[in-house]
Design a protein around this motif. Structure first.
Motif, PDB file in Angstrom:
ATOM      1  N   ALA A  41       0.822  -1.209   0.000  1.00  0.00           N
ATOM      2  CA  ALA A  41       0.000   0.000   0.000  1.00  0.00           C
ATOM      3  C   ALA A  41       0.860   1.264   0.000  1.00  0.00           C
ATOM      4  O   ALA A  41       0.545   2.231  -0.709  1.00  0.00           O
ATOM      5  N   LEU A  42       1.943   1.265   0.767  1.00  0.00           N
ATOM      6  CA  LEU A  42       2.766   2.462   0.887  1.00  0.00           C
ATOM      7  C   LEU A  42       3.495   2.803  -0.407  1.00  0.00           C
ATOM      8  O   LEU A  42       3.816   3.979  -0.644  1.00  0.00           O
ATOM      9  N   ARG A  43       3.772   1.820  -1.238  1.00  0.00           N
ATOM     10  CA  ARG A  43       4.499   2.071  -2.484  1.00  0.00           C
ATOM     11  C   ARG A  43       3.603   2.028  -3.717  1.00  0.00           C
ATOM     12  O   ARG A  43       4.094   2.152  -4.829  1.00  0.00           O
ATOM     13  N   TRP A  44       2.311   1.835  -3.528  1.00  0.00           N
ATOM     14  CA  TRP A  44       1.395   1.737  -4.668  1.00  0.00           C
ATOM     15  C   TRP A  44       1.397   3.066  -5.446  1.00  0.00           C
ATOM     16  O   TRP A  44       1.434   4.134  -4.856  1.00  0.00           O
ATOM     17  N   PRO A  45       1.419   3.033  -6.816  1.00  0.00           N
ATOM     18  CA  PRO A  45       1.271   1.855  -7.684  1.00  0.00           C
ATOM     19  C   PRO A  45       2.568   1.109  -7.965  1.00  0.00           C
ATOM     20  O   PRO A  45       2.561   0.094  -8.643  1.00  0.00           O
ATOM     21  N   GLN A  46       3.692   1.615  -7.444  1.00  0.00           N
ATOM     22  CA  GLN A  46       4.962   0.902  -7.615  1.00  0.00           C
ATOM     23  C   GLN A  46       5.099  -0.136  -6.500  1.00  0.00           C
ATOM     24  O   GLN A  46       6.017  -0.106  -5.681  1.00  0.00           O
ATOM     25  N   PRO A  57      12.461  -3.814   3.149  1.00  0.00           N
ATOM     26  CA  PRO A  57      11.725  -4.268   4.339  1.00  0.00           C
ATOM     27  C   PRO A  57      11.258  -5.723   4.227  1.00  0.00           C
ATOM     28  O   PRO A  57      11.197  -6.433   5.245  1.00  0.00           O
ATOM     29  N   MET A  58      10.937  -6.172   3.010  1.00  0.00           N
ATOM     30  CA  MET A  58      10.525  -7.565   2.823  1.00  0.00           C
ATOM     31  C   MET A  58      11.660  -8.523   3.199  1.00  0.00           C
ATOM     32  O   MET A  58      11.445  -9.546   3.858  1.00  0.00           O
TER      33      MET A  58
END
Length: 244
Positions: A41-46, A57-58
């Motif tokens: 969500a924080l990087r959407w649409p990327q 972070p992943m």
């Protein structure tokens, strides 16, 4: 030394032990799911930026899960050794394996091996033409794990929940490894991003399932041991005897 030697008065409340198991299973399922959803969500649409690459972070989440799995296996092996139970060495081998996987993920060991040595020299597997040069290292990890699987499966024989999660984790891991072997150069960029995101999420799901499998086995061993140790004149002993 046996479990009885620690004293009947220290036998745990088995109903609370069951609640602890359930709570940890829910927490270990929902926390990673919420974390990944937040990253997307924080990087959407990327959406792929905090998922697909190293040192994201992943990666930190995956390293934490695998390090926790290694610690659980170390704890289970140490407990088995202290009480003279079988399979201590198997647990310790699993602890070492998951610690290595955590380090591999944290420092991108197999990626460095691929990019610096295997791929530049065109090292590949002739029987797997769809696998790009150097991209077979994870498959080698998987093959070694499958050779070790019967030993782990026997060790978890008394714990249906642990076996179920181990089997599901293996199935998900096989899909993730299969996706990892695809030559991404053959795909359009947008499909490369989607494929890598799915692969990383499947890897995390498999890691969580392995963590939960070991958790079920360890708590199951504690519950089984104390369910057979009634504490004379104590409510805990009466309850344990009833559960057994």
């Amino acid at each position: 030394m046996t479990d009885t030697a620690i004293g009947n008065a220290t036998a745990p409340d088995l109903s609370k032990l069951s609640q602890l198991r359930l709570g940890l299973l829910w927490a270990s399922s929902l926390a990673p799911l919420a974390f990944v959803a937040l990253l997307l969500a924080l990087r959407w649409p990327q959406y792929w930026l905090w998922i697909n690459f190293e040192q994201t972070p992943m990666t930190s989440l995956e390293v934490a899960v695998m390090a926790s799995t290694a610690m659980l296996a170390l704890l289970a092996g140490s407990r088995a050794w202290l009480y003279g139970r079988p399979h201590a060495q198997t647990w310790w081998l699993l602890a070492a394996a998951f610690l290595f996987f955590a380090l591999d993920d944290r420092f991108a060991l197999h990626e460095r091996l691929r990019d610096r040595f295997l791929a530049p020299h065109g090292v590949s597997v002739p029987l797997l033409p769809w696998v790009s040069p150097g991209d077979f290292v994870v498959m080698l990890y998987a093959a070694i794990g499958l050779l070790f699987l019967p030993r782990v499966w026997r060790m978890l024989g008394a714990h249906a929940g642990a076996r179920l999660r181990l089997g599901l984790g293996l199935a998900v891991a096989v899909v993730a490894v299969s996706l990892d072997t695809i030559d991404l150069g053959l795909l359009p960029v947008q499909w490369q991003r989607l494929e890598q995101t799915i692969e990383e999420c499947l890897e995390l799901a498999a890691q969580v399932l392995f963590l939960q499998s070991f958790l079920c086995a360890l708590i199951g061993d504690v519950a089984a041991a104390h369910a057979q140790v009634p504490a004379a004149g104590s409510a805990v002993g009466t309850r344990a005897a009833g559960v057994s």
